[in-house]
Structure formats: structure tokens, C-alpha cells
Scaffold this motif. Sequence first.
Motif, mmCIF file in Angstrom:
data_model
loop_
_atom_site.group_PDB
_atom_site.id
_atom_site.type_symbol
_atom_site.label_atom_id
_atom_site.label_comp_id
_atom_site.label_asym_id
_atom_site.label_seq_id
_atom_site.Cartn_x
_atom_site.Cartn_y
_atom_site.Cartn_z
ATOM 1 N N LYS A 107 10.371 -63.398 66.888
ATOM 2 C CA LYS A 107 11.224 -64.815 66.807
ATOM 3 C C LYS A 107 11.210 -65.211 65.422
ATOM 4 O O LYS A 107 12.187 -65.616 64.839
ATOM 5 N N PHE A 108 10.135 -64.877 64.534
ATOM 6 C CA PHE A 108 9.955 -65.365 63.332
ATOM 7 C C PHE A 108 10.122 -63.993 62.132
ATOM 8 O O PHE A 108 10.103 -64.255 61.105
ATOM 9 N N GLY A 109 10.721 -62.946 62.778
ATOM 10 C CA GLY A 109 11.256 -61.916 61.997
ATOM 11 C C GLY A 109 10.246 -61.287 61.209
ATOM 12 O O GLY A 109 10.299 -60.687 59.994
ATOM 13 N N LEU A 110 9.031 -61.018 62.086
ATOM 14 C CA LEU A 110 7.807 -60.443 61.147
ATOM 15 C C LEU A 110 7.761 -58.977 61.864
ATOM 16 O O LEU A 110 7.864 -58.759 62.934
ATOM 17 N N THR A 111 7.789 -57.909 60.868
ATOM 18 C CA THR A 111 7.326 -56.694 61.434
ATOM 19 C C THR A 111 6.068 -56.375 61.608
ATOM 20 O O THR A 111 5.231 -56.942 61.041
ATOM 21 N N VAL A 112 5.707 -55.850 62.624
ATOM 22 C CA VAL A 112 4.169 -55.574 63.128
ATOM 23 C C VAL A 112 4.029 -54.018 63.484
ATOM 24 O O VAL A 112 4.789 -53.340 64.222
ATOM 25 N N ALA A 113 2.964 -53.534 62.762
ATOM 26 C CA ALA A 113 2.678 -52.379 63.042
ATOM 27 C C ALA A 113 1.072 -52.195 63.458
ATOM 28 O O ALA A 113 0.412 -53.135 62.958
#
Length: 337
Positions: A92-98
Amino acid sequence: MEIVAYGVLADEEPLLRKAFEEAFADRHELRCLGLFLDRDTVATALGYEVVLSCVNDTLDAEVLRALADGGTRMIAQRSTGYNNIDLDAAEKFGLTVARVSSYSPHSVAEFAWALALAVNRRIVRATHRTRDFDFRLDGLMGRDLHGLTAGVVGTGKIGAVFARIAHGFGMRLLGWDVAENPDCQALGMEYVPRERLFAEADLVSLHVPLLPDTHHLVDAGALALMKDDAILVNSSRGGLVDTDALLETLRAGRLSGVGLDVYEEEAGVFFLDKSLEVMADERLARLMTFSNVLVTSHQAYFTRDAVSQIARTTVSNVGDYVAARTGENTLVKPATT
């Protein structure tokens, strides 16, 4: 680009910096912090485009919103588990997560066996005695593992290594998982319903991820099925075991030994020095009073081999982000793709 890492341990930092130096030279600035990322500390991430998180950080919607508002665009979790991250909020907040999807399975499997052997042969109790020059053997009797039954709950990479070691001890193998592992079957493992595994195993070791379906997998019902002299080992996630039910089982004088490298309320306790404080967590304090229980502080993964691999994979994930790539480690894709 400026990058900040949270929850960095003293022995981990040189390995993390080495991985960054080898991959990026001096193109990116890395700041390593020992504190955990949560609502109280999120302000320290202001202006950092990439955040390297650890499993004991609290990345809920409020923290993720603050990260995004402060300029963070990518979160690279330095662990396989990611139940501490609200992935929907991140998207929702436009954060890429790996994350690190895998690392040395031997580190965790070998440590799980260290716990099992320690509680079976009463190593901690024996060590405390000999430090006081008490060399009696009373109360230190264990059992031969050869010929006993090992129940492996979760037979992925780590569970399979655990099973191979059990096979080396000459143990009968029972397994439970959503998918059967041919490598484990080749060792003679029999896949059975979970209830049968708990009832027949002399040693139960947990190697499944923490998901809604596995939360409190070892509950009062499962513990009631286990043999009175069984050994329980958990080196996966604390939430797999219902601590209240385990305490009741131990109070009843059941279970020969329990080895726990994880605890369901470990956040804010594990990885920290609490020796000068009153232990406010009564359940954890109570666990410590049982002589047949061994608790360690989430260190099963903590070998040079595994931590180096985690560092290299984390660096690779950052490199993918910079190059606008995604891969098997990506949990939340960049907002632009």
C-alpha cells in the motif's frame, strides 16, 4: 545511496560490511545499528532509501507508513521468516520488500540436534555441577537415541538435514508436512498424520514456518498425545508452541526434555542483555525454572557460514532493487513494476 541496518549483532557486522564492500565498493553508504526498528526508533530511518531489517524488528502498518513518509523505498529482511512485516501495508505504501529465502540448513539442523543431545544427556545440569566440583551422576541418566523414533515436523531443507542426522543415529523416522520429500523417504521416513507423529515419536523437532495454520501447532492436544518421556525441540519459530500448554505439561512432570531456541514472546528480550533487570515475562521466567528445559536465544542460524550467506543474499537483494529487478526473494514488488 544511504542504507541503514537494524538489529546488527557484533559478530554479524564485519560479515555484512564485507559483503557490501565486495559487491558495491564505496558506491553505497552502510550504517549499522544495534537497536531494533519499531515505532519508537523508526525516526532514525529518516532519509534512508534502503532499510535492512531483522526478524525482531516490528514492521507493522504504522512503522511502514513512517518509513515511506521518511523516504524509504526498500526493506531487505535479513532472515527467511517475515511474519514481523505487514506485507499488505508495505504494498500500500509502495515499499519493495525482499527476504533471504534460504541459507545453510545445516546451521539450524545441527543446532537442533545440539539442543536434543544436551537435554537428553543433561549436559547443562552436569556442567553446573562440575563447575562446583560436584561429580555425582545422580539425575544425569539419558537414553540411547539409536532405535528410538524421531518425529520431524516439516521436512524442507532444514528438516531434511535433521532427518539425515537422525538416520545416522539409527533412529526410525516419522515425518509430517504438506508435501512429502523424496530425500527423506529415501532415508526410510514414513509420512504419517500429525497426531500419530506426536503419539509415537520419542523426539519431536519442529521445522515449519510460522503461518496462521501453524500457530500453536504444538498445543495442549498435541502435548497430551506425546509420550511422558519424549523430547521436544523447537528451533524454528516460537509461535509454533503454546507456551501456557507447555508449562502445564511440564508442571505435570511430563516430557523428558525440552530444547527451545525460540520463544513466542521473544521480541524485546532475545538478543538483548536483561541480566540486570527483573524478568517481567513470567512465562519465560517459569520455563527457566525447569531443570529439563534448555532455552537459547535464537542462535541456531548463527554460524559464520550461514550469516555470511545471509549477508551476501541481502546485498544481492539490494542490488536487484537498484537494478529494478525482482526474483525469488522478492515479497513485495516495486510499485513501478
